[in-house]
Design a protein around this motif. Structure first.
Motif, PDB file in Angstrom:
ATOM      1  N   LYS A 207      26.416  66.590  68.114  1.00 51.24           N
ATOM      2  CA  LYS A 207      25.444  66.110  67.133  1.00 51.24           C
ATOM      3  C   LYS A 207      25.120  67.211  66.120  1.00 51.24           C
ATOM      4  N   SER A 218      27.118  57.640  58.820  1.00 52.50           N
ATOM      5  CA  SER A 218      26.238  56.642  59.416  1.00 52.50           C
ATOM      6  C   SER A 218      27.065  55.558  60.081  1.00 52.50           C
ATOM      7  N   TYR A 228      22.903  54.414  63.163  1.00 53.73           N
ATOM      8  CA  TYR A 228      22.783  55.870  63.309  1.00 53.73           C
ATOM      9  C   TYR A 228      22.996  56.518  61.958  1.00 53.73           C
ATOM     10  N   THR A 229      22.234  57.563  61.679  1.00 46.98           N
ATOM     11  CA  THR A 229      22.373  58.313  60.427  1.00 46.98           C
ATOM     12  C   THR A 229      22.285  59.795  60.750  1.00 46.98           C
ATOM     13  N   ASN A 230      23.234  60.573  60.264  1.00 53.09           N
ATOM     14  CA  ASN A 230      23.154  62.002  60.542  1.00 53.09           C
ATOM     15  C   ASN A 230      22.182  62.694  59.578  1.00 53.09           C
TER      16      ASN A 230
END
Length: 354
Positions: A207, A218, A228-230
């Protein structure tokens, strides 16, 4: 047992006779054996009674042990051969907490042989004093209603390692419906927890890489909702975080619909192919360009279930491409002018060509 006791008594009597003959040469063996002195006779009889008492006690304990063994094996079915085929730890304890059965898996995990733990309290091998106190008090009361059916303990092995064991307990009753034994089945959680810890560390490291890779990433569901979004994506599009829509759909379509025909994510979710686009928008009041590439995610039936969006800041690349394009045009014009200058034409014709 009676034969052994008789042999011990006769042996002692002979040794006593021989000892008296050594210290009293005037006496005969016949007299010492059949007619010893009164005090000597009392002493010998006392020792003989002691030998017989000890022998009877051992005989009683042996019969009691055999009776318990018979109850464990024949009545309750807790035979060592059966317990040894179980892959989990199996520890059988009497109502005081002393170990009376210890299968091979328990020996392998703890490092102790059954002979080393027999008649010892199970909590003596716990490394945590609170856990040992907890199970000790449970055995002191041994209330079938409140006795812990499951608990965890840290078991100290013979070589000093600590094993986390998940125990489940079952109380076995005798013919009078009173608690007789406690069968504890244990599962070693140490390797499992270690694997989980390694997995968590790997996931954390992965991560961290995803968050600092310099590319927005994402995960988008079938209905273009972001799952999910980084970190990079969140930094570039903070206002769009609350909308939870696909970034490419949000920028290109700018419509409150779940799907469109223009954005790469919608296309990938629809046809299951890779799509890309370069879009221009504003970030903090400045014009920026992004390159968006989307990849479909398919299940075992080859059906698209999600998509991955990868967004790259293309602003500097666009500027460099524009500069290269401009340089190329300038160079092309200069080459044309040079070519015209070499031709045999008048100045007016040259200016027309230019």
């Amino acid at each position: 047992m009676p034969v052994i006791t008789t042999l011990l008594v006769i042996t002692y009597w002979l040794i006593a006779c021989i000892s008296n003959l050594i210290f009293s040469p005037d006496s005969s063996f016949y007299q010492e054996f059949f007619y010893p002195a009164p005090l000597e006779l009392i002493r010998r009889i006392t020792v003989v009674v002691f030998i017989i008492t000890i022998s009877m006690l051992f005989h009683y304990l042996s019969l009691r042990r055999k009776k318990h063994e018979n109850i464990l094996e024949e009545v309750l079915g807790l035979k060592p051969a059966l317990l040894n085929i179980i892959s989990s730890l199996v520890v059988v304890q009497d109502i005081s907490g002393k170990i009376v059965r210890f299968n091979e898996t328990s020996e392998a995990i703890s490092g102790y042989d059954f002979s080393q733990v027999q008649n010892k309290y199970i909590w003596k091998f716990f490394s945590n004093p609170d856990e040992a106190k907890f199970i000790k008090e449970a055995f002191l009361k041994l209330d079938p209603l409140s006795f812990p059916q499951a608990y965890q303990s840290r078991l100290r092995t013979k070589d000093g390692r600590i094993k986390l064991i998940q125990w489940s307990n079952r109380i076995i009753f005798n013919s009078k419906a009173a608690p007789a034994y406690v069968v504890s089945t244990g599962h070693d959680l140490t390797s499992f927890l270690h694997s989980e810890e390694v997995e968590r560390e790997s996931e954390k490291e992965y991560k961290n890489i995803i968050d600092n890779i310099g590319i927005g990433i994402s995960l988008v569901s079938k209905d273009t909702k972001r799952l999910y979004t980084n970190k990079q994506m969140a930094q570039w599009f903070p206002k769009r975080q609350a909308l939870r829509h696909s970034i490419s759909h949000d920028i290109i379509s700018q419509k409150p619909v779940s799907s469109c025909d223009q954005c790469p994510s919608c296309k990938s979710l629809r046809d299951g192919m890779v799509h890309n686009a370069i879009v221009k928008t504003q970030r903090q009041g400045q014009d920026v360009s992004y390159k968006i590439v989307t990849f479909p995610i398919k299940d075992s039936k080859n059906e698209v279930v999600a998509a991955i969006e990868m967004v790259e800041d293309f602003t500097e690349m666009n500027l460099k491409e524009e500069e290269i394009r401009r340089s190329y045009l300038v160079q092309a014009v200069m080459n044309s002018l040079l070519r015209f200058s070499l031709e045999n034409i008048s100045l007016n014709d040259f200016l027309d060509c230019a």
